[in-house]
Every structure is written in C-alpha cells, then in structure tokens.
Design a protein around this motif. Structure first.
Motif, PDB file in Angstrom:
ATOM      1  N   ALA A 184      43.319  41.973  31.085  1.00 29.25           N
ATOM      2  CA  ALA A 184      42.212  41.761  30.148  1.00 29.25           C
ATOM      3  C   ALA A 184      42.175  40.304  29.700  1.00 29.25           C
TER       4      ALA A 184
ATOM      5  N   TYR B 293      42.556  46.998  24.536  1.00 21.32           N
ATOM      6  CA  TYR B 293      43.224  47.337  25.788  1.00 21.32           C
ATOM      7  C   TYR B 293      42.217  47.906  26.782  1.00 21.32           C
ATOM      8  N   CYS B 294      42.264  47.422  28.025  1.00 21.85           N
ATOM      9  CA  CYS B 294      41.445  48.053  29.051  1.00 21.85           C
ATOM     10  C   CYS B 294      42.257  49.157  29.721  1.00 21.85           C
TER      11      CYS B 294
ATOM     12  N   TRP C 260      37.823  51.008  27.184  1.00 23.42           N
ATOM     13  CA  TRP C 260      38.493  50.083  26.275  1.00 23.42           C
ATOM     14  C   TRP C 260      38.952  50.857  25.042  1.00 23.42           C
TER      15      TRP C 260
ATOM     16  N   THR D 117      36.046  44.920  38.245  1.00 20.65           N
ATOM     17  CA  THR D 117      36.105  44.411  36.882  1.00 20.65           C
ATOM     18  C   THR D 117      35.235  45.249  35.952  1.00 20.65           C
TER      19      THR D 117
ATOM     20  N   THR E  87      44.366  42.286  24.526  1.00 17.74           N
ATOM     21  CA  THR E  87      43.838  40.971  24.182  1.00 17.74           C
ATOM     22  C   THR E  87      43.382  41.024  22.728  1.00 17.74           C
TER      23      THR E  87
ATOM     24  N   TYR F 198      33.669  45.219  31.834  1.00 13.80           N
ATOM     25  CA  TYR F 198      33.354  44.297  30.757  1.00 13.80           C
ATOM     26  C   TYR F 198      33.076  45.056  29.460  1.00 13.80           C
TER      27      TYR F 198
ATOM     28  N   LEU G 113      34.652  40.747  26.598  1.00 13.74           N
ATOM     29  CA  LEU G 113      35.953  41.000  27.197  1.00 13.74           C
ATOM     30  C   LEU G 113      35.768  41.367  28.670  1.00 13.74           C
ATOM     31  N   SER G 114      36.708  40.925  29.483  1.00 16.45           N
ATOM     32  CA  SER G 114      36.723  41.271  30.898  1.00 16.45           C
ATOM     33  C   SER G 114      38.067  41.882  31.241  1.00 16.45           C
ATOM     34  N   CYS G 115      38.065  42.757  32.226  1.00 20.18           N
ATOM     35  CA  CYS G 115      39.311  43.359  32.685  1.00 20.18           C
ATOM     36  C   CYS G 115      39.251  43.468  34.199  1.00 20.18           C
TER      37      CYS G 115
END
Length: 120
Positions: free
Chosen positions: A5, A94-95, A35, A77, A114, A79, A19-21
């Motif tokens: 993440a 958290y992802c 998430w 990915t 994150t 988001y 946010l990206s994971c």
C-alpha cells in the motif's frame, strides 16, 4: 505474496488522498479486494470492498459518498480515492484481498498499513 500500500500522508480536513495497493507474487485479478482501517485505540473497520470484476462495491456508512474504491486488474492494483476527509478518518489503512467471488467481510491476505492523518 505481497500487497504493497502507498499514498498515505498528512492532509487537512476537507482534502483528498488516493491510496494505491499493488499486488506481487501472484495474480490477484480474480480476488475480491478491500481496505480496512484502524484508528488509535479502536478495532479494525472494513472501509470498502470491491468484487474481482469491479461490478459491485461495499462502503462503510461512515465513508459513503466520500470514498471510492476501484481496481485495475491489468496492473494488479486497487485504489481508494478519499475525498472530503475528516479528522475521524485518521487511521492506519490496510489493503486486503480474498479469493471470494463476492464481497467478503473477512479477508485472507493483508498488506502492510499506510498512515493517513487528517488535521482539523
């Protein structure tokens, strides 16, 4: 198998973050993703989840209308676009991923968190 993440940070109330994971180690394109967040002194809360094909999504009442979850399976990915952020959104995010075909509430795979901090 890793879920990485990124995108957290410090933002003023009313601001936005995305946010990206990114997943690595295996292909998660057929997995549901989501998430969670955990605020200081509180339990973990499922914020949003999305089916493997993006056809359905779940949002916690506390974020409906402000957060949007999306995914790009070609990039492996997921988001989380967070708008109109509030101080109560401050938490570690958290992802997660799960093999479920639907929208699970429990997830088998967890990434590192994150930090998102929203100042008033």
């Amino acid at each position: 198998v890793q879920l990485q993440a990124s995108g957290g940070g410090l933002v003023q109330a009313g601001g936005s973050l995305r946010l990206s994971c990114a997943a690595s180690g295996r292909t998660f394109s057929s997995f549901a993703k989501g998430w969670f967040r955990q605020a200081p002194g509180k339990g973990r809360e499922l914020v949003a989840a999305i089916t493997w094909d993006g056809s359905s999504a779940y949002y916690a009442d506390s974020v409906k209308g402000r957060f949007t979850i999306s995914r790009d399976n070609a990039k492996n990915t997921v988001y989380l676009q967070m708008n109109s952020l509030k101080p109560e959104d401050t938490a570690v995010y958290y992802c997660v991923a799960d093999v479920s075909a639907g929208l699970p509430k429990l997830f088998d795979y967890w990434g590192q968190g994150t930090q998102v901090t929203v100042s008033s």
